[in-house]
Design a protein around this motif. Structure first.
Motif, mmCIF file in Angstrom:
data_model
loop_
_atom_site.group_PDB
_atom_site.id
_atom_site.type_symbol
_atom_site.label_atom_id
_atom_site.label_comp_id
_atom_site.label_asym_id
_atom_site.label_seq_id
_atom_site.Cartn_x
_atom_site.Cartn_y
_atom_site.Cartn_z
ATOM 1 N N LEU A 18 -3.835 9.242 -4.407
ATOM 2 C CA LEU A 18 -3.541 8.994 -5.807
ATOM 3 C C LEU A 18 -3.040 10.260 -6.474
ATOM 4 O O LEU A 18 -3.498 11.371 -6.189
ATOM 5 N N GLY A 19 -2.111 10.087 -7.433
ATOM 6 C CA GLY A 19 -1.660 11.214 -8.231
ATOM 7 C C GLY A 19 -2.791 11.727 -9.104
ATOM 8 O O GLY A 19 -3.521 10.952 -9.701
ATOM 9 N N ALA A 36 -8.708 15.288 -3.858
ATOM 10 C CA ALA A 36 -9.405 14.091 -4.294
ATOM 11 C C ALA A 36 -8.685 12.847 -3.786
ATOM 12 O O ALA A 36 -7.457 12.772 -3.805
ATOM 13 N N SER A 37 -9.459 11.894 -3.314
ATOM 14 C CA SER A 37 -8.865 10.651 -2.830
ATOM 15 C C SER A 37 -9.199 9.474 -3.722
ATOM 16 O O SER A 37 -8.882 8.334 -3.397
ATOM 17 N N ALA A 38 -9.878 9.745 -4.833
ATOM 18 C CA ALA A 38 -10.186 8.713 -5.814
ATOM 19 C C ALA A 38 -10.122 9.337 -7.192
ATOM 20 O O ALA A 38 -10.152 10.559 -7.350
ATOM 21 N N LEU A 39 -10.039 8.481 -8.201
ATOM 22 C CA LEU A 39 -10.037 8.901 -9.598
ATOM 23 C C LEU A 39 -11.110 8.114 -10.314
ATOM 24 O O LEU A 39 -11.199 6.892 -10.158
ATOM 25 N N VAL A 62 -10.824 4.361 -9.261
ATOM 26 C CA VAL A 62 -9.551 3.961 -8.661
ATOM 27 C C VAL A 62 -9.433 4.613 -7.291
ATOM 28 O O VAL A 62 -9.675 5.817 -7.140
ATOM 29 N N ARG A 63 -9.040 3.803 -6.295
ATOM 30 C CA ARG A 63 -8.799 4.339 -4.958
ATOM 31 C C ARG A 63 -7.649 3.561 -4.331
ATOM 32 O O ARG A 63 -7.565 2.341 -4.463
ATOM 33 N N ALA A 82 -14.146 11.948 -5.750
ATOM 34 C CA ALA A 82 -13.294 11.554 -6.874
ATOM 35 C C ALA A 82 -12.999 12.704 -7.812
ATOM 36 O O ALA A 82 -13.859 13.556 -8.075
ATOM 37 N N GLU A 83 -11.796 12.717 -8.325
ATOM 38 C CA GLU A 83 -11.478 13.521 -9.496
ATOM 39 C C GLU A 83 -12.034 12.790 -10.695
ATOM 40 O O GLU A 83 -11.793 11.583 -10.864
#
Length: 439
Positions: A18-19, A36-39, A62-63, A82-83
């Motif tokens: 994710l951006g 990070a691979s999630a937000l 979000v992922r 996560a970020e």
């Protein structure tokens, strides 16, 4: 709700990262945002697009481009990878859906410039105003279909597109069905017809033709959206199972029978009020020409051309422009009546042709819907969850687990007034932050 059948598209579910949200004034977790691979958007008031009550202090995770979880912050576990975006005091809503736009043909004030590059440019423009999905109802070419076919991916960074191909015309059923078949072969999502005589100046598709088109399209599994003007034609189209009415009735007051039929048949109604505005507003310099929210994307050469005295004179001297000015008032009155009667409204604008400004006009449409008597919650739902249902889009429109993370973060409460949908802090498409403007 009568659901329009979306053309099946093979999902390209890559595992793209994710951006990251990198605005300087946002707090993030200790996780390295590059890794990070999630937000996780934490603390916002979520208005989910379904019409449900707002959820204060909510967390959305979000992922891989989709919403993994959503709920009260005390009940949602934030993943260690996560970020984290602290959104306390802000409002999170679904990305807006324009159920009737046009994409790809206009450059400046000229049509006829359809290209892949122009389609992508305009989808980026829509996205910058928080319009994350556009249903393009006519004028679409193979390049648009190609762009549509590329969008089911976590790396998406522009508005989603659905297409109708060429607007179906023809004075005989056979000629019209030939166009239907051509559009179907191209791979469209909808069929669009025009049942309108342009204030008595042109041919109008007859009932035998549009009945054949609707039947033929349905045999191919394609829903039919109808441009109209007259109350009588709205009834005629419902007689033969039209799927979607995508302009207002503008010749007279709608009757109770139309409202009842629309509700019973679960046929949605898209008012496209700004289409009328565009026909007369340039008779003098519009107030929005000094609005920073508009100027953020306006091309100076286009504004100069529309300010030219000879251009303004043409609008002032146009008989049709003055008649469409009256039609706008009728359209707003009818929208208020139909919404009050329980008809499902889908926000649409008919933006895309010259001087119908993509992105900005969607927000103008929201304001006109409010003037017509719709509440802020009704307008938000008409622009998100209901717009998705009316166009058969299952993966967007509401904030819930499993759907694409097409989201807008706002600095003001949109339920206090739709003008607050201009207070854009951030826009995400598939969880990727895209450049945005704010009003």
């Amino acid at each position: 709700m009568k659901r329009l059948t979306q053309r099946s598209v093979i999902a390209l579910l890559a595992s793209a990262t994710l951006g990251a949200c990198d605005a300087a004034d946002r707090e993030t977790s200790p996780v390295d945002t590059a890794e990070a691979s999630a937000l996780a958007v934490v603390g916002a008031t979520v208005i989910d697009g379904s019409g449900a009550d707002p959820m204060p202090d909510a967390t959305v995770v979000v992922r891989d481009g989709r919403i993994e979880s959503m709920g009260p912050s005390g009940e949602i576990e934030v993943p260690a990878d996560a970020e984290v975006l602290d959104a306390a005091g802000k409002y999170l809503v679904p990305g807006l859906i324009n159920a009737h736009g046009h994409v790809g043909a206009t450059l400046g004030l000229e049509g006829g410039h359809y290209s892949r590059a122009n389609v992508l440019r305009q989808l980026g423009l829509y996205a910058s105003y928080g319009v994350t999905t556009v249903v393009s109802l006519g004028g679409d070419e193979p390049a648009g279909v190609e762009v549509r076919d590329e969008q089911d991916t976590p790396s998406l960074d522009r508005a989603r597109l659905y297409v109708a191909g060429a607007v179906v015309a023809g004075i005989t059923p056979g000629a019209a069905l030939e166009m239907v078949n051509g559009n179907a072969a191209m791979g469209v999502d909808f069929i669009k017809i025009r049942v309108d005589d342009n204030l008595g100046s042109t041919y109008k598709m007859t009932p035998d033709v549009y009945e054949a088109v609707i039947a033929g399209a349905h045999e191919l599994g394609l829903p039919v959206a109808a441009h109209l003007f007259y109350l009588e034609d709205a009834h005629g189209l419902l007689d033969v199972d039209v799927d979607f009415i995508v302009h207002s009735v503008r010749d007279r007051d709608v009757d109770d029978a139309l409202a009842a039929r629309l509700v019973e048949a679960d046929v949605c109604y898209s008012p496209t009020l700004t289409r009328e505005v565009s026909t007369f507003v340039y008779e003098s310099e519009p107030e929005f020409f000094s609005d920073p929210f508009f100027l953020a994307s306006a091309e100076p050469a286009v504004l100069e051309a529309l300010r030219a005295p000879e251009s303004m004179a043409r609008y002032r001297e146009s008989e049709s422009a003055q008649r469409y000015k009256e039609a706008l008032a009728q359209a707003q009155e009818n929208l208020g009546a139909l919404s009050e009667a329980g008809v499902t409204i889908a926000m649409g604008t008919d933006t895309g042709p010259p001087a119908r400004f993509q992105g900005y006009f969607e927000h103008m449409e929201l304001a006109l819907m409010a003037e017509s008597g719709m509440s802020p919650m009704e307008i938000l739902v008409a622009s998100t969850g209901d717009a998705a249902r009316c166009t058969g889009l299952d993966d967007v429109g509401t904030i819930e687990a499993g759907k694409w993370a097409d989201l807008i973060l706002l600095n003001a409460d949109p339920l206090e007034g739709v003008e607050n949908l201009r207070a854009i802090e951030a826009v995400w498409i598939a969880g990727n932050e895209v450049p945005s403007v704010s009003g």
